[in-house]
Design a protein around this motif. Sequence first.
Motif, PDB file in Angstrom:
ATOM      1  N   SER A 197     -10.264   1.242  -5.577  1.00  0.00           N
ATOM      2  CA  SER A 197     -10.704   0.808  -3.967  1.00  0.00           C
ATOM      3  C   SER A 197      -9.621  -0.063  -2.973  1.00  0.00           C
ATOM      4  CB  SER A 197     -11.926  -0.491  -3.420  1.00  0.00           C
ATOM      5  OG  SER A 197     -12.488  -0.942  -2.735  1.00  0.00           O
ATOM      6  N   SER A 198      -8.751  -0.745  -4.602  1.00  0.00           N
ATOM      7  CA  SER A 198      -7.906  -1.795  -3.312  1.00  0.00           C
ATOM      8  C   SER A 198      -6.467  -0.550  -3.299  1.00  0.00           C
ATOM      9  CB  SER A 198      -7.453  -2.625  -4.554  1.00  0.00           C
ATOM     10  OG  SER A 198      -6.507  -2.221  -5.394  1.00  0.00           O
ATOM     11  N   SER A 199      -6.609   0.473  -3.905  1.00  0.00           N
ATOM     12  CA  SER A 199      -5.402   1.255  -3.897  1.00  0.00           C
ATOM     13  C   SER A 199      -5.702   2.845  -2.726  1.00  0.00           C
ATOM     14  CB  SER A 199      -4.971   2.127  -4.915  1.00  0.00           C
ATOM     15  OG  SER A 199      -4.881   1.092  -5.919  1.00  0.00           O
ATOM     16  N   ARG A 200      -7.211   2.584  -2.181  1.00  0.00           N
ATOM     17  CA  ARG A 200      -6.985   3.812  -1.425  1.00  0.00           C
ATOM     18  C   ARG A 200      -6.620   3.695  -0.375  1.00  0.00           C
ATOM     19  NH1 ARG A 200     -13.142   1.300   1.196  1.00  0.00           N
ATOM     20  NH2 ARG A 200     -11.312  -0.839   2.095  1.00  0.00           N
ATOM     21  N   GLY A 230      -9.533   3.800   7.170  1.00  0.00           N
ATOM     22  CA  GLY A 230      -8.848   2.887   7.026  1.00  0.00           C
ATOM     23  C   GLY A 230      -9.894   2.142   8.138  1.00  0.00           C
ATOM     24  N   SER A 231      -9.581   1.330   7.367  1.00  0.00           N
ATOM     25  CA  SER A 231     -10.361   0.089   8.247  1.00  0.00           C
ATOM     26  C   SER A 231     -11.854   0.085   7.954  1.00  0.00           C
ATOM     27  CB  SER A 231      -9.995  -0.835   9.826  1.00  0.00           C
ATOM     28  OG  SER A 231      -9.087  -0.682   9.774  1.00  0.00           O
ATOM     29  N   GLY A 232     -12.118   0.126   6.369  1.00  0.00           N
ATOM     30  CA  GLY A 232     -13.877   0.222   5.700  1.00  0.00           C
ATOM     31  C   GLY A 232     -14.267   1.451   6.453  1.00  0.00           C
ATOM     32  N   LYS A 233     -14.050   2.430   7.305  1.00  0.00           N
ATOM     33  CA  LYS A 233     -14.626   3.593   8.089  1.00  0.00           C
ATOM     34  C   LYS A 233     -13.664   4.744   6.943  1.00  0.00           C
ATOM     35  CE  LYS A 233     -14.708   0.869  12.385  1.00  0.00           C
ATOM     36  NZ  LYS A 233     -14.330   1.062  13.602  1.00  0.00           N
ATOM     37  N   ALA A 245       0.977  -1.047   0.106  1.00  0.00           N
ATOM     38  CA  ALA A 245       0.229  -0.197   0.585  1.00  0.00           C
ATOM     39  C   ALA A 245       0.794   0.693  -0.288  1.00  0.00           C
ATOM     40  CB  ALA A 245      -1.220   0.016   1.296  1.00  0.00           C
ATOM     41  N   GLN A 246       0.072   2.033  -1.025  1.00  0.00           N
ATOM     42  CA  GLN A 246       1.578   3.880  -0.809  1.00  0.00           C
ATOM     43  C   GLN A 246       0.193   4.175   0.549  1.00  0.00           C
ATOM     44  OE1 GLN A 246      -0.201   5.041  -4.504  1.00  0.00           O
ATOM     45  NE2 GLN A 246       0.308   7.335  -4.012  1.00  0.00           N
ATOM     46  N   ALA A 247       2.012   5.390   0.789  1.00  0.00           N
ATOM     47  CA  ALA A 247       1.504   6.360   1.853  1.00  0.00           C
ATOM     48  C   ALA A 247       0.837   7.279   1.047  1.00  0.00           C
ATOM     49  CB  ALA A 247       3.041   6.436   2.249  1.00  0.00           C
ATOM     50  N   TRP A 262     -16.839   5.509  -4.934  1.00  0.00           N
ATOM     51  CA  TRP A 262     -15.922   6.040  -5.211  1.00  0.00           C
ATOM     52  C   TRP A 262     -14.887   6.785  -4.565  1.00  0.00           C
ATOM     53  CZ3 TRP A 262     -19.638   9.501  -9.748  1.00  0.00           C
ATOM     54  CH2 TRP A 262     -20.358   7.540 -10.448  1.00  0.00           C
ATOM     55  N   TYR A 263     -13.140   7.209  -5.797  1.00  0.00           N
ATOM     56  CA  TYR A 263     -12.689   7.026  -4.278  1.00  0.00           C
ATOM     57  C   TYR A 263     -11.986   8.492  -4.889  1.00  0.00           C
ATOM     58  CZ  TYR A 263     -14.144   3.184  -1.040  1.00  0.00           C
ATOM     59  OH  TYR A 263     -13.853   2.218   0.121  1.00  0.00           O
TER      60      TYR A 263
END
Length: 158
Positions: free
Chosen positions: A103-106, A128-131, A38-40, A153-154
């Motif tokens: 979603s996978s890069s958020r 984070g953690s879907g919140k 995951a990117q910072a 969407w992100y």
Amino acid sequence: MTAQMNFPSLMTRTGAASALTIAVMGASMLVPGAANEAQAAPAHSTKALKVAASKKGSPYGYGAAGPNRFDCSGLTLYSFKKAGKRLPRTAQSQYNKTRRVSSSSRVRGDLVFFHSGRNVYHVGIYAGSGKIWHSPKRGSVVRLEKIWSKSVWYGRVR
């Protein structure tokens, strides 16, 4: 070439920089997912997330953009402004201004846009953690809440 590389002869033939590149690439092939960590989050996104969290409990106010009352896009606008970034006023305009991310890069600090068809109707900041931190509706307050829909969407603020 054999399955086992002779590192000293490899260095002689390709040079230290090339050998290091081969070593890194080989390691990423041996450890699945190592190349896709995951990117910072950008520093401004991290700061905006902290600002939004600091507004926990602030009441919803239609059209309000702080510092004491917020609607959804008012909270994101206020938080990113405090982090040194300018956003447009509405959720749809904010979506149009951000760089899309999957979603996978958020990452924490990305914006989460809720939509119906092609129309964005709500925005929050990914925690984070879907919140998300958001200001949901009249009669509520800024709060941390689980993302309740798959129609999101992100976007990343540049």
